[in-house]
Design a protein around this motif. Sequence first.
Motif: not given
Length: 329
Positions: A14-41
């Motif tokens: 379910d790697e396709a879930a990552l974009p949805r979870l990035l959206g969750l982080l972007e509710e707190f800050t617009p400065v989000v960097e994806a670290l595929p396949p399962d992470g973010a800064l």
Amino acid sequence: MTILCVRFQLPTTDEAALPRLLGLLEEFTPVVEALPPDGALADLGGAERYFGRSALELASVIRVRALALHGVDCAIGAGPGPMLARVAVRDAEPGVTCAVPEGAAREFLAEKPVSALPGIGTATARTLGEYGLDTLGLVAAAPLSTLQRLVGAKAGRELHEKANGVDRGRVVPNAVSRSLATERPFGRDELDPDRHRRALLSAAEELGTRLRALDKVCRTLTLTVRYADRSATTRSRTLREPTAHSAELTRAAYGMYEALGLQRARVRAIALRAEGLDPAEQASHQLTFDDVDDKSRRVEEAADRARARFGPRAVMPGTLAIGVAWLAA
């Protein structure tokens, strides 16, 4: 303590879930960097002031929302910079936030292996280990000139700074959608290198086919190997030229796999991600006098037409065909 590194505990399928979870982080800050396949800064410098909460308190809210809205737990590392946050997340268990103590970055890093630093590959770690520099504390104490002789002037200076807790990185917002990924999970933890390579070949063939169907080329290929203990190793390689040629993707994937030097590793899944996608019409291809390369590209075009008409398994490399026949038997 303003940077979070979040590793979501995603199912291997379910790697396709990552974009949805990035959206969750972007509710707190617009400065989000994806670290595929399962992470973010995530840089929470502005969020701390806006919400009136510390980064650690916001990390707890992020974890609860990820569980409540997406059913996904996460491990979180926190630090004053991206590098320190990424090191911290290695020590964090699901449901736990590991933070670098304020003003104690060097002490936090001291006992960790050199390979704990992001961007330090096995070759560099091996070179330093041969000279007894196998922990970041020893690297931090080594003279700068010594490190520069061992790994080069620029790399030596960066290594010396990072080992001393100097983190000059920043979170660069990016788009995970500019990539294609595929994963090959194994039915059981797999030790056979031949099966690992067969999975890599299958994944590279699929990525090449998908890229050509979209008239895209990729500039970077990322390999993720997941192990039986739920840990993972990720390596990226910039290709010689942007391509969708399956043979080039396969060579790059094999090269990254061999560089890992896995010894009897119990591998649970292997994933490949094509990143930096651009329109194929904007890419250039270095012409050669190699007839083999020209023929392989013509064969590839014919194979794509056959797959489009008869299905994805209509044409496949002989190695994969043998594997499918063996499994069917």
